[in-house]
Design an enzyme around this catalytic site. Structure first.
Site, mmCIF file in Angstrom:
data_model
loop_
_atom_site.group_PDB
_atom_site.id
_atom_site.type_symbol
_atom_site.label_atom_id
_atom_site.label_comp_id
_atom_site.label_asym_id
_atom_site.label_seq_id
_atom_site.Cartn_x
_atom_site.Cartn_y
_atom_site.Cartn_z
ATOM 1 N N LYS A 1 42.474 62.599 -18.875
ATOM 2 C CA LYS A 1 42.842 62.229 -17.487
ATOM 3 C C LYS A 1 43.421 63.496 -16.897
ATOM 4 C CE LYS A 1 42.306 57.952 -18.211
ATOM 5 N NZ LYS A 1 41.497 58.002 -19.898
ATOM 6 N N MET A 2 44.353 63.183 -15.634
ATOM 7 C CA MET A 2 44.827 64.222 -14.838
ATOM 8 C C MET A 2 45.782 65.174 -15.362
ATOM 9 S SD MET A 2 43.322 63.459 -11.804
ATOM 10 C CE MET A 2 44.558 64.371 -10.845
#
Length: 394
Positions: free
Chosen positions: A182-183
């Site tokens: 993810k980010m």
């Protein structure tokens, strides 16, 4: 831009992990977790934030906060990850699937109203691939007209913005992920937020009742930081990754268990975040804006490729700033069928085929959703970070 995971890890994260491995008596230090929650809330522009061992647990906390009851209905996209319907179904909530649009792969607002019944309590919208969903405001407005709550799935979109605010602040509750693809990255982790005082109180209740993970899992998660770093981010990962894996590969964490893929609730589900993982989150958070800017800049490579080759770009709606976890593009089905080989041959990168099923990672099939079915057959996603993206002084 060679891989989809762990590209926000740097030497400083390895240092944090190693330091905390030697401080096991402090692993349940709530002050560190509170500091992380406070800092995330400040950075995100939210009033309340609570940290858990996964975004899916944060979603369970949101379900609790909204007081959703067995047989209540929640409308959600027919193009999502298995952990989302799992959290709802484990609470006894009925999942009502709705088709998506193909501009941003979010819920299609024109399809929602027909799904609303007297039992509908909430709509779950998503900002997939880090792209702000096309019908964001329209879905919020529709929910208000019908007296429904809005849950925002921001697992892919931490840092994306709409009308000058971070996504997740327009609905009633929202969840973000720090899983390793993810980010930002704590290997496993998630945050639930709200701006509502009563919902904040309910989220706190859920957090206070949730146990910490056992020490063996925390230790394993900390050991995954150097493992992931050497395998994917280190500039000499091409040989160091294999060498490190030989000695430490047994420690690899698979973030979605086989039980979860089958819709079975794991015994150790529902844990809140301990201090070492929160410390990693704090370290990642200070670099998040930098890496989001790298993603936005790199996405221009794929935007230009789309323009030059006649492919449709993901839509950026007015007043939105996408974060681009990945860059999604609809291509011919035969390309998606061989996308790994195609990506390496054409670009020397790993191109993703996420969502080879409407419910990602699930063996279950849901039918009758035209646009979701098209996305399953044709949507690929390009990477937006690589090994050269390195936070200064890390």
């Amino acid at each position: 831009m060679s891989n989809a995971r762990s590209m926000t890890l740097d030497w400083d994260d390895v240092k944090v992990a190693k330091e905390w491995l030697s401080k096991s008596p402090c692993w349940e230090d709530g002050k560190v977790v509170s500091q992380y929650e406070t800092e995330f809330a400040r950075w995100n522009g939210s009033k309340y934030a609570f940290a858990f061992m996964a975004a899916r647990v944060g979603l369970s906390a949101c379900i609790y906060a909204l007081d959703l009851q067995p047989e209540d209905e929640v409308i959600l996209p027919a193009y999502t990850c298995v952990v989302v319907p799992n959290a709802l179904e484990w609470a006894g909530v009925k999942t009502v699937y709705c088709d998506i649009e193909l501009d941003t792969y979010g819920l299609d607002v024109t399809q929602i109203e027909s799904k609303i019944t007297p039992k509908t309590r909430a709509i779950l919208l998503q900002h997939l691939y880090g792209v702000v969903c096309r019908d964001y405001q329209a879905i919020i407005d529709l929910a208000k007209r019908h007296g429904l709550k809005v849950i925002e799935d921001c697992a892919h979109s931490t840092g994306a913005e709409y009308k000058g605010r971070k996504v997740g602040n327009f609905g009633d509750v929202a969840v973000y992920s720090s899983e390793k693809t993810k980010m930002f990255n704590t290997i496993q982790g998630g945050v639930a937020v709200t701006n509502d005082d009563q919902l904040g109180k309910r989220l706190r209740e859920y957090s206070e009742q949730a146990p910490y993970p056992d020490q063996a899992l925390v230790e394993r998660q900390l050991n995954n930081i150097p493992l992931e770093f050497y395998q994917f981010k280190h500039p000499q990962s091409w040989w160091l990754g294999d060498a490190y894996y030989i000695f430490h590969g047994s420690q690899v964490i698979f973030t979605t268990s086989n039980q979860e893929k089958q819709g079975i609730r794991p015994d150790k589900y529902g844990r809140k975040m301990p201090a070492p993982i929160a410390a990693l989150g704090l370290n990642q958070l200070k670099k998040l804006d930098y890496y989001i800017q790298c993603r936005r800049q790199n996405s221009k490579i794929w935007e230009l490729w789309c323009q030059e080759n006649g492919y449709k770009k993901p839509v950026v709606v007015d007043d939105a700033v996408s974060a681009y976890l990945r860059y999604p593009v609809l291509v011919e089905p035969e390309i998606k069928q061989q996308v790994q080989w195609w990506g390496f041959k054409k670009f020397n990168v790993s191109v993703g085929d996420w969502f080879t099923n409407n419910i990602y990672l699930s063996p279950k099939q849901i039918k009758g959703f035209k646009n979701a079915d098209i996305a399953v057959k044709q949507c690929i996603n390009f990477p937006t970070l690589n090994q050269t993206c390195k936070f200064p002084d890390s």
